[in-house]
Design a protein around this motif. Structure first.
Motif, PDB file in Angstrom:
ATOM      1  N   THR A   1      -6.921  -1.033   0.198  1.00 42.90           N
ATOM      2  CA  THR A   1      -7.527  -0.478   1.416  1.00 42.90           C
ATOM      3  C   THR A   1      -8.847  -1.170   1.726  1.00 42.90           C
ATOM      4  O   THR A   1      -9.116  -1.559   2.872  1.00 42.90           O
ATOM      5  CB  THR A   1      -7.755   1.030   1.249  1.00 42.90           C
ATOM      6  OG1 THR A   1      -6.512   1.656   0.900  1.00 42.90           O
ATOM      7  CG2 THR A   1      -8.276   1.639   2.537  1.00 42.90           C
TER       8      THR A   1
ATOM      9  N   LEU B   1       0.829  -1.203   0.000  1.00 43.00           N
ATOM     10  CA  LEU B   1       0.000   0.000   0.000  1.00 43.00           C
ATOM     11  C   LEU B   1       0.866   1.256   0.000  1.00 43.00           C
ATOM     12  O   LEU B   1       0.584   2.221  -0.723  1.00 43.00           O
ATOM     13  CB  LEU B   1      -0.924  -0.004   1.222  1.00 43.00           C
ATOM     14  CG  LEU B   1      -1.873   1.193   1.365  1.00 43.00           C
ATOM     15  CD1 LEU B   1      -2.817   1.269   0.165  1.00 43.00           C
ATOM     16  CD2 LEU B   1      -2.674   1.080   2.659  1.00 43.00           C
ATOM     17  N   SER B   2       1.934   1.253   0.771  1.00 40.30           N
ATOM     18  CA  SER B   2       2.843   2.411   0.818  1.00 40.30           C
ATOM     19  C   SER B   2       3.472   2.663  -0.543  1.00 40.30           C
ATOM     20  O   SER B   2       3.587   3.818  -0.988  1.00 40.30           O
ATOM     21  CB  SER B   2       3.942   2.166   1.853  1.00 40.30           C
ATOM     22  OG  SER B   2       3.396   1.950   3.131  1.00 40.30           O
TER      23      SER B   2
ATOM     24  N   MET C   1       1.372   6.947  -6.896  1.00 34.85           N
ATOM     25  CA  MET C   1       0.286   7.852  -7.260  1.00 34.85           C
ATOM     26  C   MET C   1       0.706   9.308  -7.091  1.00 34.85           C
ATOM     27  O   MET C   1       0.400  10.158  -7.925  1.00 34.85           O
ATOM     28  CB  MET C   1      -0.955   7.552  -6.427  1.00 34.85           C
ATOM     29  CG  MET C   1      -2.187   8.323  -6.897  1.00 34.85           C
ATOM     30  SD  MET C   1      -3.719   7.573  -6.333  1.00 34.85           S
ATOM     31  CE  MET C   1      -3.551   7.739  -4.567  1.00 34.85           C
TER      32      MET C   1
ATOM     33  N   TYR D   1       2.306   1.846  -3.590  1.00 35.96           N
ATOM     34  CA  TYR D   1       1.353   2.355  -4.584  1.00 35.96           C
ATOM     35  C   TYR D   1       0.902   3.778  -4.270  1.00 35.96           C
ATOM     36  O   TYR D   1       0.600   4.557  -5.180  1.00 35.96           O
ATOM     37  CB  TYR D   1       0.157   1.413  -4.708  1.00 35.96           C
ATOM     38  CG  TYR D   1       0.470   0.222  -5.579  1.00 35.96           C
ATOM     39  CD1 TYR D   1       0.563   0.360  -6.957  1.00 35.96           C
ATOM     40  CD2 TYR D   1       0.708  -1.040  -5.028  1.00 35.96           C
ATOM     41  CE1 TYR D   1       0.874  -0.716  -7.762  1.00 35.96           C
ATOM     42  CE2 TYR D   1       1.021  -2.123  -5.828  1.00 35.96           C
ATOM     43  CZ  TYR D   1       1.108  -1.954  -7.195  1.00 35.96           C
ATOM     44  OH  TYR D   1       1.429  -3.018  -8.002  1.00 35.96           O
ATOM     45  N   TRP D   2       0.858   4.138  -2.995  1.00 41.50           N
ATOM     46  CA  TRP D   2       0.605   5.537  -2.657  1.00 41.50           C
ATOM     47  C   TRP D   2       1.734   6.410  -3.186  1.00 41.50           C
ATOM     48  O   TRP D   2       1.497   7.509  -3.721  1.00 41.50           O
ATOM     49  CB  TRP D   2       0.473   5.708  -1.143  1.00 41.50           C
ATOM     50  CG  TRP D   2      -0.924   5.610  -0.625  1.00 41.50           C
ATOM     51  CD1 TRP D   2      -1.426   4.665   0.222  1.00 41.50           C
ATOM     52  CD2 TRP D   2      -2.019   6.502  -0.901  1.00 41.50           C
ATOM     53  NE1 TRP D   2      -2.757   4.901   0.482  1.00 41.50           N
ATOM     54  CE2 TRP D   2      -3.153   6.027  -0.196  1.00 41.50           C
ATOM     55  CE3 TRP D   2      -2.162   7.648  -1.688  1.00 41.50           C
ATOM     56  CZ2 TRP D   2      -4.390   6.651  -0.243  1.00 41.50           C
ATOM     57  CZ3 TRP D   2      -3.404   8.272  -1.742  1.00 41.50           C
ATOM     58  CH2 TRP D   2      -4.494   7.778  -1.031  1.00 41.50           C
ATOM     59  N   SER D   3       2.966   5.958  -3.043  1.00 39.79           N
ATOM     60  CA  SER D   3       4.109   6.745  -3.531  1.00 39.79           C
ATOM     61  C   SER D   3       4.060   6.890  -5.044  1.00 39.79           C
ATOM     62  O   SER D   3       4.374   7.950  -5.586  1.00 39.79           O
ATOM     63  CB  SER D   3       5.421   6.085  -3.102  1.00 39.79           C
ATOM     64  OG  SER D   3       5.654   4.879  -3.807  1.00 39.79           O
TER      65      SER D   3
ATOM     66  N   VAL E   1      -5.019   1.274  -5.026  1.00 37.47           N
ATOM     67  CA  VAL E   1      -5.027   1.750  -3.637  1.00 37.47           C
ATOM     68  C   VAL E   1      -6.385   1.474  -2.996  1.00 37.47           C
ATOM     69  O   VAL E   1      -6.468   1.051  -1.833  1.00 37.47           O
ATOM     70  CB  VAL E   1      -4.677   3.247  -3.579  1.00 37.47           C
ATOM     71  CG1 VAL E   1      -4.936   3.810  -2.185  1.00 37.47           C
ATOM     72  CG2 VAL E   1      -3.213   3.464  -3.958  1.00 37.47           C
TER      73      VAL E   1
ATOM     74  N   HIS F   1      -3.731   3.347 -10.457  1.00 38.23           N
ATOM     75  CA  HIS F   1      -3.255   3.559  -9.088  1.00 38.23           C
ATOM     76  C   HIS F   1      -4.410   3.806  -8.126  1.00 38.23           C
ATOM     77  O   HIS F   1      -4.394   3.317  -6.988  1.00 38.23           O
ATOM     78  CB  HIS F   1      -2.274   4.734  -9.047  1.00 38.23           C
ATOM     79  CG  HIS F   1      -1.012   4.483  -9.814  1.00 38.23           C
ATOM     80  ND1 HIS F   1      -0.471   3.229  -9.960  1.00 38.23           N
ATOM     81  CD2 HIS F   1      -0.181   5.334 -10.482  1.00 38.23           C
ATOM     82  CE1 HIS F   1       0.641   3.309 -10.680  1.00 38.23           C
ATOM     83  NE2 HIS F   1       0.823   4.569 -11.011  1.00 38.23           N
TER      84      HIS F   1
END
Length: 334
Positions: free
Chosen positions: A167, A133-134, A140, A136-138, A163, A159
């Motif tokens: 989640t 998750l971290s 995006m 794919y957040w980065s 995410v 993305h």
């Protein structure tokens, strides 16, 4: 830290080109238009600049193209980014395989729903989810500061869906099938980043081989295993085991959107692979972030007549641009 102390030394050791695209010839007037008005001047503006600078329109177009390319990342930077992603995908895929081979739901997907929703969140699974998750957040967020490619909208959608899926599956405790999805998607990305690195190192044969390998892995995993293994268990086995409930439909809608993106990318990959086989080498990536043209060999714009000091020092006309900076704002092409 990774780029500076690991990726960059590796790139320089492999003799990856450190310089970026060719820089445009310094010109105060064109620079003001480029930074304050538009990076893609229309015909009317090009004709006005041509008269003011005494350059032909083709030379001005070439200057703007070179100036746009000047803001693109260098091959060295792109190699470092690909190496970082390759390292991450290789690590997380290896971790995922080592974790999943010890779980019963890898071999029998019906075990994903055994005891649901009262399934314990074991530490290894929690770590796997948080790291993915971290990352794919980065991705995006970095998309907005990196060079915008042609498929920016598709990648941004991907993305967002990824995410949201990670989640949502974590909140609803659909984590067992989530680990299968994550591991399946990481497999092809390893080969893709390796192909990019080989291309930046100018190892064309290796790059071609890796790209064709990526095409096979991507199509088999995303168009074969994903619908037959993942969608089968979320659409049918989940419904048989637990019946109908709202989270089931939300989850499956997100998974179907992901499959639509898979089909779109598979079309592009098959198209590129066909060109690679027919022409004997992999065609240029359709997402290339550097503009090119047959006239790029000419690096210095040709003028119709010798440039006068007034035309090149940015002081002629209103605000040095023949009134363009004070005129009405024109629409920009994106």
């Amino acid at each position: 830290v990774f780029h500076r102390f690991i990726a960059k030394p590796c790139a320089l050791g492999l003799k990856v080109q450190a310089n970026g695209p060719q820089k445009a010839q310094p010109n105060a007037i064109l620079e003001k238009v480029f930074t304050a008005i538009t990076k893609h001047p229309d015909e009317k503006r090009l004709e006005g600049l041509s008269k003011q600078l005494d350059w032909d329109v083709r030379s001005i177009q070439r200057w703007f193209r070179q100036r746009r390319n000047q803001e693109k990342p260098s091959t060295l930077r792109k190699f470092c980014e690909s190496m970082w992603r390759f390292t991450f995908y290789l690590y997380i895929f290896t971790y995922g395989v080592r974790f999943l081979k010890k779980t019963p739901w890898l071999w029998n997907t019906r075990q994903c729903w055994s005891g649901y929703p009262y399934q314990p969140l074991i530490p290894d699974l929690h770590y796997y989810y948080i790291v993915e998750l971290s990352f794919y957040w980065s991705l995006m967020f970095s998309q907005f500061i990196d060079v915008k490619r042609k498929d920016f909208g598709i990648m941004f959608t991907h993305h967002i869906v990824t995410v949201t899926l990670i989640t949502f599956s974590y909140v609803t405790n659909l984590t067992r099938v989530g680990t299968l999805i994550l591991c399946l998607h990481d497999a092809a990305d390893i080969v893709l980043e390796a192909a990019k690195m080989a291309n930046y190192c100018k190892c064309q044969k290796l790059s071609d081989l890796l790209f064709l390998t990526f095409a096979v892995v991507f199509i088999v995993s995303r168009l074969g295993i994903y619908p037959l293994w993942i969608l089968n268990t979320t659409l049918f086995e989940l419904y048989e085991a637990l019946g109908n409930f709202p989270a089931l439909w939300v989850f499956n809608v997100l998974l179907m959107v992901l499959q639509i993106l898979h089909c779109f990318w598979s079309y592009l990959i098959i198209k590129a692979a066909y060109k690679a086989i027919s022409k004997g080498k992999v065609a240029k990536d359709a997402r290339s972030d550097v503009e090119s043209s047959s006239d790029e060999e000419e690096t210095v714009p040709r003028s119709k007549a010798p440039h006068s000091t007034v035309a090149t020092n940015g002081t002629s006309g209103a605000n040095g641009t023949n009134g363009y900076l004070t005129g009405a704002t024109s629409s920009e092409e994106h």
